[in-house]
Structures are given as structure tokens and as C-alpha cells.
Design an enzyme around this catalytic site. Structure first.
Site, mmCIF file in Angstrom:
data_model
loop_
_atom_site.group_PDB
_atom_site.id
_atom_site.type_symbol
_atom_site.label_atom_id
_atom_site.label_comp_id
_atom_site.label_asym_id
_atom_site.label_seq_id
_atom_site.Cartn_x
_atom_site.Cartn_y
_atom_site.Cartn_z
ATOM 1 N N LYS A 23 2.094 -18.879 -4.489
ATOM 2 C CA LYS A 23 3.504 -19.267 -4.697
ATOM 3 C C LYS A 23 3.580 -20.613 -5.402
ATOM 4 O O LYS A 23 4.341 -20.790 -6.363
ATOM 5 C CB LYS A 23 4.209 -19.374 -3.334
ATOM 6 C CG LYS A 23 5.560 -20.049 -3.412
ATOM 7 C CD LYS A 23 6.065 -20.510 -2.048
ATOM 8 C CE LYS A 23 5.453 -21.825 -1.634
ATOM 9 N NZ LYS A 23 6.073 -22.407 -0.431
ATOM 10 N N SER A 24 2.801 -21.578 -4.916
ATOM 11 C CA SER A 24 2.927 -22.948 -5.439
ATOM 12 C C SER A 24 2.468 -23.017 -6.888
ATOM 13 O O SER A 24 3.090 -23.692 -7.717
ATOM 14 C CB SER A 24 2.108 -23.903 -4.572
ATOM 15 O OG SER A 24 2.707 -23.993 -3.297
ATOM 16 N N ARG A 121 17.701 -28.327 4.618
ATOM 17 C CA ARG A 121 16.426 -28.850 4.075
ATOM 18 C C ARG A 121 16.665 -30.177 3.354
ATOM 19 O O ARG A 121 17.639 -30.340 2.603
ATOM 20 C CB ARG A 121 15.808 -27.819 3.121
ATOM 21 C CG ARG A 121 15.568 -26.481 3.819
ATOM 22 C CD ARG A 121 14.552 -25.649 3.110
ATOM 23 N NE ARG A 121 13.235 -26.274 3.160
ATOM 24 C CZ ARG A 121 12.138 -25.751 2.634
ATOM 25 N NH1 ARG A 121 12.206 -24.599 2.011
ATOM 26 N NH2 ARG A 121 10.986 -26.377 2.731
ATOM 27 N N SER A 171 6.740 -33.616 0.041
ATOM 28 C CA SER A 171 5.971 -33.955 -1.154
ATOM 29 C C SER A 171 6.627 -33.383 -2.403
ATOM 30 O O SER A 171 6.335 -33.814 -3.522
ATOM 31 C CB SER A 171 4.570 -33.362 -1.036
ATOM 32 O OG SER A 171 4.635 -31.938 -1.067
ATOM 33 N N GLU A 325 1.560 -26.823 5.653
ATOM 34 C CA GLU A 325 1.920 -25.420 5.436
ATOM 35 C C GLU A 325 1.044 -24.460 6.253
ATOM 36 O O GLU A 325 1.433 -23.328 6.522
ATOM 37 C CB GLU A 325 1.693 -25.187 3.933
ATOM 38 C CG GLU A 325 2.297 -23.998 3.319
ATOM 39 C CD GLU A 325 1.813 -23.842 1.863
ATOM 40 O OE1 GLU A 325 2.661 -23.772 0.997
ATOM 41 O OE2 GLU A 325 0.595 -23.775 1.609
ATOM 42 N N HIS A 352 11.161 -27.742 6.949
ATOM 43 C CA HIS A 352 10.718 -26.545 6.225
ATOM 44 C C HIS A 352 11.769 -25.435 6.373
ATOM 45 O O HIS A 352 12.948 -25.728 6.596
ATOM 46 C CB HIS A 352 9.335 -26.126 6.721
ATOM 47 C CG HIS A 352 8.215 -26.934 6.087
ATOM 48 N ND1 HIS A 352 6.880 -26.694 6.301
ATOM 49 C CD2 HIS A 352 8.259 -27.968 5.207
ATOM 50 C CE1 HIS A 352 6.148 -27.538 5.592
ATOM 51 N NE2 HIS A 352 6.961 -28.333 4.936
ATOM 52 N N ARG A 356 10.075 -26.130 12.122
ATOM 53 C CA ARG A 356 8.932 -25.331 12.595
ATOM 54 C C ARG A 356 8.343 -25.839 13.908
ATOM 55 O O ARG A 356 7.752 -25.056 14.660
ATOM 56 C CB ARG A 356 7.831 -25.281 11.520
ATOM 57 C CG ARG A 356 8.148 -24.322 10.407
ATOM 58 C CD ARG A 356 7.057 -24.254 9.362
ATOM 59 N NE ARG A 356 7.328 -23.156 8.441
ATOM 60 C CZ ARG A 356 6.852 -23.078 7.201
ATOM 61 N NH1 ARG A 356 6.060 -24.021 6.734
ATOM 62 N NH2 ARG A 356 7.148 -22.051 6.439
HETATM 63 O O1 LIG Z 1 4.925 -28.049 -3.738
HETATM 64 C C1 LIG Z 1 4.717 -27.004 -3.114
HETATM 65 O O2 LIG Z 1 4.485 -25.906 -3.673
HETATM 66 C C2 LIG Z 1 4.746 -27.067 -1.646
HETATM 67 C C3 LIG Z 1 4.644 -28.275 -1.005
HETATM 68 C C4 LIG Z 1 4.691 -28.414 0.469
HETATM 69 O O3 LIG Z 1 5.999 -28.844 0.805
HETATM 70 P P1 LIG Z 1 6.310 -30.107 1.800
HETATM 71 O O4 LIG Z 1 5.748 -31.315 1.199
HETATM 72 O O5 LIG Z 1 7.789 -30.098 1.900
HETATM 73 O O6 LIG Z 1 5.605 -29.767 3.088
HETATM 74 C C5 LIG Z 1 4.398 -27.080 1.149
HETATM 75 O O7 LIG Z 1 4.611 -27.176 2.528
HETATM 76 C C6 LIG Z 1 5.252 -25.982 0.538
HETATM 77 O O8 LIG Z 1 5.020 -24.761 1.175
HETATM 78 C C7 LIG Z 1 4.881 -25.794 -0.917
HETATM 79 C C1 LIG Z 2 7.343 -24.868 3.356
HETATM 80 C C2 LIG Z 2 7.221 -23.748 2.644
HETATM 81 O O1 LIG Z 2 7.973 -23.361 1.588
HETATM 82 P P1 LIG Z 2 8.898 -24.142 0.541
HETATM 83 O O2 LIG Z 2 8.198 -24.029 -0.781
HETATM 84 O O3 LIG Z 2 10.176 -23.387 0.552
HETATM 85 O O4 LIG Z 2 9.036 -25.563 1.002
HETATM 86 C C3 LIG Z 2 6.204 -22.743 3.009
HETATM 87 O O5 LIG Z 2 6.046 -21.751 2.247
HETATM 88 O O6 LIG Z 2 5.510 -22.896 4.031
#
Ligand SMILES: O=C(O)C1=C[C@@H](OP(=O)(O)O)[C@@H](O)[C@H](O)C1
Ligand SMILES: C=C(OP(=O)(O)O)C(=O)O
Length: 442
Positions: A23-24, A121, A171, A325, A352, A356
Site C-alpha cells: 500500500k505504502s 485522524r 510520519s 503499523e 490510526h 488502536r
Molecule cells: O506513509 C505511509 O505509507 C504510512 C505511514 C505510517 O503512518 P503513521 O506515521 O501515521 O503511523 C503507517 O502507520 C501507515 O500505515 C502508512
Molecule cells: C495506519 C494505517 O493506514 P493509513 O495509511 O490510513 O494511515 C495502516 O494501514 O495501518
């Protein structure tokens, strides 16, 4: 709401599971393709709710997205031009955070809205930073949260702009600024003057931007392993032309977690092919996290990650600030462990998909377990468990948490199982394939 009866498994596993793409990485690749100077062919992109929203988001700014065999061809617009003036964020942190700075680049008003839960959020650290760059925010009933309209013009009078960012709640505020930084007409220095969670995701952003021709320099010093805290965070971002070309997305290593953990709970082994030798994904840390809890885990010469377990899970004490995560999956293992566990550095998980820490404490207790959440910590101790209807709070990772407990505890039912579509629409089918012992491909 769709309820799923989590399957129990009392015999060892033997499965090979191909995971959906990350996803990221898909989210970053889509935004970078929008800002590039030439078309991008994205092979193996993740198709799920979050990334469909991101695709619609880049189309809103004028990108053309064409389906191709095995991928997406993205042609960037000559100029970022909002089409309807509305971005639908759903519950995707990546969409609400990464596209807000793009709207400022476009210089036109854009409304950001999402699911009801999206309104909880945090956005403030990012909105404050964008305000310093010239953005204005209006029609924002709850300050610092969705929904809002962003307008205003980029303040481009200076050669160098220095931004202090409070990224303690996500982040993604930093990643969002880093992603647009090559397209700015000035050098940007981003300094984080707060705690910075999920540093692995920021490192991923820097690597992805630079791989497309960006010029981001980390002036704050290197982080060590995922559990080493960095003292100072400072990036220098120079304007740059972003290249297109072909980009391939790695498997989602965070979503590998429930399958690796299943091998520990049931015994036997699960293999995940195409595990990257080097990656910035948070999920690479499963290798270090699961070993002290009783797993034998290794990357095979063919590049598969193999996890073997014997059904006995030890407790753990770990700081998950850099990789938060992974917490819900780890919490499921801790709930089934024979010793107490303590997970620290995870206060940001309260922002999140749901809070959580509260959700995990509530649902562990609902199943008879012992859990105590403090502001930034979750403690879990062994206790006899029983089945019940587990609430998921629109959170895909809460559903996966419950599926893990259900492997050992009869009668676990999972409310609103469809919430897995956020990152893994075929989760239940892949889970059942794993339990059948076959080779599964997501
Ligand atoms: O940049 C990203 O793709 C993500 C960063 C993180 O967010 P947070 O920094 O809000 O935890 C992670 O938890 C999220 O699932 C995806
Ligand atoms: C925190 C998460 O998602 P989001 O990218 O929506 O922040 C996640 O997938 O665990």
C-alpha cells in the site's frame, strides 16, 4: 454488517502465500507519477480501497490513468488542475496527507472529505506547515481535521524555506512534504521538532523520491535498526525534475505479518515468495520481531521468507515507535503468548483508522484476555480466552488481529469483515487458502 466466523486450525500449516503489493509503495508511486515530467508505468500496483481513492485523487489533479496488462500507465498533466475540486479520502491516511500539499501546488481551492472516522485522524501538524507555505483552510468544522477546503497560493518569494513540523501524531505529515518537495520552486528544509513515529516510512519516502530523480538529503544523521531512535530529523530538499519510466511495487510486508504469525500459532510453516533482499518497508522487521517469540524465520536462497513455528509463543518487550503499523498483529501473538508482553512507543496509533490502543485493549478483554493500554504503551498478559463477536472499528488490522486469535480460540466472529478491503480485499480467501495448505496467490 458482514460477520465472518474466524476459522480454527488445530493442525500444522504448510502453505506458500503470494501477498498483494505494498500500500505504502503504491501510494508514493502514484503521487510521484502525478508530479513527474513524463509517463510512468506502474507494474504490480496494489488495487484496494486506499489505492483506488489515490488513483481517483491523482485523476482529480489531471493525471490520465490507463489500465495495462499487469499495471497502470500514468500520464501526468502539463499543469495540476483540479477537475471537480473535491478529493474523497475514505479512511486513507495516505490520501488525506499526501494530496493536501498537491492541492496547494495547484493554486486552486480543493475540498478534502472522507468517512466519518476520517474526521478523527490528525492533520494539524501538516496543515500548520502548509499554512507557513501560503495555504489557507476554511469550512473546517473541527480545526485540524477533515473535512476542510484548502486554498491560497504557494509563497515562493524566498529561495530557501525552513519548516519546523510537529509530526508527533503521524510520519505522513513529513512524507507528504517530502513527496511534493521536488516540485517546489525553492529549496525546502524540513525539521521535525517533535517525536517522529514510523521513521521507516519516512526513509521509504526519501528513497522513492530520490529514485525518481529527487534531491533529498538527510542532514539529521542515519537511523540504525528499526528500534534505534534518532535524535535530530532534518532534510534538505532541492527542486528537481521527476522522471517517469517503469516502477515495480514490492509485496506488502506488513500484510505478511498475519500469515507469518499464523505459522507460529498453528505450527508448521508459511513461505512468502519475492521477499525483497533490501527494502524500506516496516514489515521487514518481522524477521527480528518474531524470532524471540519462538519463530524460526529466514530468507531462502530463492528469496522467499519462511516462518516456522511450533504453536508455543513467548512474550515480548519491544519499542514499536518506528514500525507501529505492525502492532495489531503482534498484539494478537502477545494475547496467545505464555508470558506477559509490553509494546511501547505506540501513542501515535491512537490516530490510526481507530484509536488502536483502546480498540486492542477492549477486544482482548472481550475475548477473556488481560490487556492494559496507557498513553503510549500496551501490556498484555496470558489468560484463558473464549470466543465472542470482535468489533473491528473500520480497521483492517483489527480484523486480521481477530483472525489470528480465532485460529486457536473457537467461536471468534469478526464484525464488518469487509473492512479488510482497505488494503487487502482478498484477505479471507487468502487466509482460507493458507489453512487448506495450498499455494495461495492474492
Ligand atoms: O506513509 C505511509 O505509507 C504510512 C505511514 C505510517 O503512518 P503513521 O506515521 O501515521 O503511523 C503507517 O502507520 C501507515 O500505515 C502508512
Ligand atoms: C495506519 C494505517 O493506514 P493509513 O495509511 O490510513 O494511515 C495502516 O494501514 O495501518
Amino acid at each position: 454488517m458482514s460477520v465472518w466466523n474466524a476459522p480454527v486450525k488445530s493442525t500444522p500449516l504448510n502453505a506458500v502465500i503470494s501477498l498483494p503489493p505494498s500500500k505504502s509503495l503504491t501510494a508514493r508511486a502514484l503521487v510521484l507519477a502525478l508530479l513527474a515530467e513524463e509517463p510512468t508505468l506502474l507494474t504490480n500496483p496494489l488495487r484496494c480501497r486506499d489505492t483506488e481513492l489515490m488513483i481517483a485523487g491523482i485523476q482529480e489533479f489531471g493525471a490520465q490513468v490507463d489500465e495495462q496488462a499487469g499495471g497502470l500507465l500514468i500520464t501526468p498533466p502539463a499543469k495540476l488542475t483540479p477537475q471537480t475540486g473535491i478529493i474523497e479520502c475514505g479512511l486513507a491516511g495516505t490520501v488525506m496527507r499526501f494530496l493536501t500539499p498537491v492541492a496547494l501546488l495547484s493554486g486552486r481551492p480543493v475540498r478534502f472529505q472522507g468517512d466519518e472516522a476520517a474526521g478523527a485522524r490528525p492533520m494539524k501538524g501538516l496543515l500548520d506547515a502548509l499554512t507557513k507555505l501560503g495555504a489557507q483552510f476554511s469550512d473546517m468544522p473541527k480545526p485540524g481535521h477533515l473535512p476542510f477546503t484548502i486554498s491560497g497560493q504557494l509563497n515562493a518569494s524566498e529561495q530557501l524555506q525552513q519548516l519546523q513540523v510537529d509530526a508527533s501524531s503521524s510520519s505522513q505529515f513529513v512524507s507528504a512534504l517530502l513527496l511534493i518537495s521536488p516540485a517546489l520552486p525553492f529549496e525546502l528544509q524540513i525539521e521535525v521538532d517533535s517525536v517522529l513515529p514510523s521513521i521507516r516510512h519516512v526513509e521509504m519516502t526519501v528513497a522513492e523520491v530520490n529514485a525518481c530523480g529527487g534531491q533529498i538529503e538527510n542532514l539529521g544523521g542515519e537511523t540504525g535498526d528499526w528500534n534505534t531512535r534518532q535524535i535530530r530529523h532534518l532534510w534538505r530538499c532541492r527542486p528537481a525534475c521527476l522522471r517517469g519510466g517503469e516502477r515495480h511495487i514490492e509485496p506488502d510486508l506488513t500484510n505478511a505479518g498475519p500469515f507469518l504469525a499464523a505459522a507460529m500459532i498453528c505450527g508448521g510453516q508459511v513461505s512468502i515468495p519475492h521477499w525483497p533482499a533490501k527494502t524500506f518497508q516496516a514489515g521487514d522487521a518481522w524477521r527480528q520481531l518474531l524470532t524471540p517469540m519462538g519463530a524460526r524465520i529466514y530468507r531462502s536462497p530463492e528469496g522467499s521468507l519462511v516462518c516456522q513455528g511450533n504453536g508455543v509463543i513467548g512474550g515480548t518487550q519491544c519499542d514499536l515507535e518506528a514500525i507501529g503499523e505492525l502492532t495489531p498483529t503482534l498484539a494478537a501473538l502477545c494475547t496467545l503468548a505464555v508470558e506477559p508482553s509490553k509494546l511501547t512507543g505506540i501513542g501515535h496509533l491512537r490516530g490510526h483508522e481507530t484509536d488502536r490502543l483502546t480498540a486492542l485493549e477492549t477486544e482482548i478483554k472481550r475475548l477473556g484476555g488481560k490487556a492494559k493500554a496507557s498513553e503510549t504503551t500496551l501490556r498484555i498478559s496470558p489468560s484463558p480466552l473464549h470466543g465472542d463477536l470482535v468489533q473491528t472499528y473500520a480497521d483492517h488490522r483489527m480484523a486480521m488481529f481477530a483472525a489470528l486469535i480465532g485460529l486457536q480460540v473457537p467461536g471468534v466472529r469478526i464484525a464488518d469483515i469487509k473492512c479488510v478491503a482497505k488494503t487487502f480485499p482478498d484477505f479471507t480467501a487468502t487466509w482460507e487458502t493458507m489453512l487448506a495448505g495450498a499455494n495461495g496467490s492474492a
